[in-house]
Design an enzyme around this catalytic site. Structure first.
Site, PDB file in Angstrom:
ATOM      1  N   LEU A   1      -0.524   8.573   3.866  1.00 12.85           N
ATOM      2  CA  LEU A   1      -0.946   9.285   5.078  1.00 12.85           C
ATOM      3  C   LEU A   1      -2.074  10.279   4.808  1.00 12.85           C
ATOM      4  O   LEU A   1      -2.114  11.369   5.409  1.00 12.85           O
ATOM      5  CB  LEU A   1       0.250  10.001   5.739  1.00 12.85           C
ATOM      6  CG  LEU A   1       1.362   9.086   6.271  1.00 12.85           C
ATOM      7  CD1 LEU A   1       2.535   9.935   6.784  1.00 12.85           C
ATOM      8  CD2 LEU A   1       0.845   8.185   7.385  1.00 12.85           C
TER       9      LEU A   1
ATOM     10  N   CYS B   1       6.245   5.152   8.724  1.00 17.78           N
ATOM     11  CA  CYS B   1       5.614   4.954   7.417  1.00 17.78           C
ATOM     12  C   CYS B   1       6.689   4.990   6.327  1.00 17.78           C
ATOM     13  O   CYS B   1       7.470   5.946   6.258  1.00 17.78           O
ATOM     14  CB  CYS B   1       4.582   6.040   7.164  1.00 17.78           C
ATOM     15  SG  CYS B   1       3.829   5.956   5.518  1.00 17.78           S
TER      16      CYS B   1
ATOM     17  N   ASN C   1       0.836  -1.190   0.000  1.00 18.29           N
ATOM     18  CA  ASN C   1       0.000   0.000   0.000  1.00 18.29           C
ATOM     19  C   ASN C   1       0.874   1.244   0.000  1.00 18.29           C
ATOM     20  O   ASN C   1       1.974   1.252   0.559  1.00 18.29           O
ATOM     21  CB  ASN C   1      -0.960   0.009   1.196  1.00 18.29           C
ATOM     22  CG  ASN C   1      -0.339   0.583   2.447  1.00 18.29           C
ATOM     23  OD1 ASN C   1      -0.331   1.802   2.633  1.00 18.29           O
ATOM     24  ND2 ASN C   1       0.199  -0.283   3.311  1.00 18.29           N
ATOM     25  N   ALA C   2       0.392   2.272  -0.660  1.00 18.33           N
ATOM     26  CA  ALA C   2       1.058   3.578  -0.675  1.00 18.33           C
ATOM     27  C   ALA C   2      -0.018   4.650  -0.624  1.00 18.33           C
ATOM     28  O   ALA C   2      -0.168   5.459  -1.532  1.00 18.33           O
ATOM     29  CB  ALA C   2       1.924   3.726  -1.917  1.00 18.33           C
TER      30      ALA C   2
ATOM     31  N   THR D   1       4.985  -1.347   8.097  1.00 16.71           N
ATOM     32  CA  THR D   1       5.236  -2.085   6.859  1.00 16.71           C
ATOM     33  C   THR D   1       6.691  -1.926   6.416  1.00 16.71           C
ATOM     34  O   THR D   1       7.400  -1.023   6.851  1.00 16.71           O
ATOM     35  CB  THR D   1       4.300  -1.597   5.742  1.00 16.71           C
ATOM     36  OG1 THR D   1       4.443  -0.177   5.599  1.00 16.71           O
ATOM     37  CG2 THR D   1       2.854  -1.933   6.068  1.00 16.71           C
TER      38      THR D   1
ATOM     39  N   GLY E   1      -4.094  -6.262  11.007  1.00 19.67           N
ATOM     40  CA  GLY E   1      -4.312  -5.291   9.950  1.00 19.67           C
ATOM     41  C   GLY E   1      -4.846  -5.887   8.668  1.00 19.67           C
ATOM     42  O   GLY E   1      -6.051  -6.018   8.464  1.00 19.67           O
TER      43      GLY E   1
END
Length: 307
Positions: free
Chosen positions: A72, A124, A68-69, A187, A259
């Site tokens: 934020l 992150c 995932n990207a 991650t 998660g």
């Protein structure tokens, strides 16, 4: 099944992990209804942020991992309305991020009335200037932690990155900064490429790897942090079954966060919690006796015949 983690009283040792269904009050309430012992919100920062362009989530055909990207994305102060909705439902850990120690503290002060604890997202891997840019640096980690600890009167957890040579060095910096617990791990920086088009799959090119493929890395981090620190460790990364959760606990985790597995059904939160209780009864072990047990057995019998 009540479990205390650094002053946070959980109804059981299983929490919803940050970033997974944690963006609305309704989704947080739902996690409690299906049996979560606590929840961690989506990370919230000092100002509204849209995040990265899509695609921002990729699940491998094997379902062993996801990338995932999201970047934020968050609604900043407006998110207080969502967190307020779950007040009284159960322990709520608010995940916060910022570009400086002062920004972390600013966000924490805003959300303190609604938080049972804070989880500092200094890890992150796909948001430039945030996250791992701080969490890979011991001095910055110490500064951010100490600043937030001084700013609020609730427990502060620090979320570790696995993208470092020595996670214990970062953990020790967090502990020295006054952290009440550490969370291992966020991650792992990763990417995927479509072989037909030749293009990176994620819009941001790089993303964070989660799911079962991350678990062995994160379990090792928990194991090492448990040996190095005097504060509790919370395990996260690839938990999709009671066995996964127990493995983390044996490595030294006082609690676990779930998660990616929630995407297949949020009921997994309650199922993991029930499975931990069944394991305790079957082995006739208390929660405290399970946490870190692998260290005791390794010291007693390095060859593993007693395990």
């Amino acid at each position: 099944m009540n479990t205390d983690v650094a002053g946070v009283g959980l109804t059981n040792p299983v929490l919803l992990a940050s970033g997974i269904l944690g963006s609305t009050g309704a989704s947080l309430e739902r996690a409690f209804r299906v049996g979560a012992g606590g929840v961690v919100t989506k990370s919230v920062g000092p100002r509204e942020r849209e995040g990265h362009p899509g695609p921002n989530v990729f699940v491998d055909d094997s379902e062993e991992y996801a990338l995932n990207a999201v970047g934020l994305s968050n609604s900043s102060d407006a998110f207080t309305e969502e967190v307020e909705k779950v007040d009284g439902e159960g322990p709520t850990v608010v995940s916060v991020f910022g570009g400086t120690a002062e920004e972390f503290a600013e966000v924490a002060r805003t959300f303190e009335p609604y938080a049972d604890a804070f989880e500092l997202n200094v890890s992150c891997p796909h948001a430039e200037g945030y996250g791992v840019a701080i969490g890979a640096d011991p001095e910055l980690t110490h500064r951010v932690t100490a600043t937030v600890v001084d700013a609020v009167d609730v427990p502060v957890w620090v979320k570790m990155t696995p993208d470092v040579a020595d996670v214990t060095e970062i953990g020790e910096s967090a502990q020295e900064g006054g952290a009440d617990a550490v969370v291992a791990t966020n991650t792992l920086s990763a990417m995927a490429i479509d072989v037909e088009s030749g293009h990176p799959i994620l819009g941001n090119v790089h993303g964070g790897l989660s799911g079962s493929a991350l678990k062995p890395v994160a379990v090792r981090c928990v194991y090492d942090l448990y040996e190095a620190l005097d504060i509790p460790v919370v395990g996260v990364g690839g938990v999709s079954s009671p066995e996964d959760a127990v493995e983390y606990m044996l490595a030294g985790a006082s609690a676990v966060e779930v998660g990616t597995a929630v995407w297949e059904g949020i009921e997994v939160l309650g199922e993991v919690a029930e499975g931990i209780e069944e394991y305790k009864q079957r082995k006739n072990l208390s929660h405290d006796e399970i946490v870190g047990r692998a260290h005791e057995l390794a010291a007693k019998d390095p060859e593993g015949s007693d395990a």
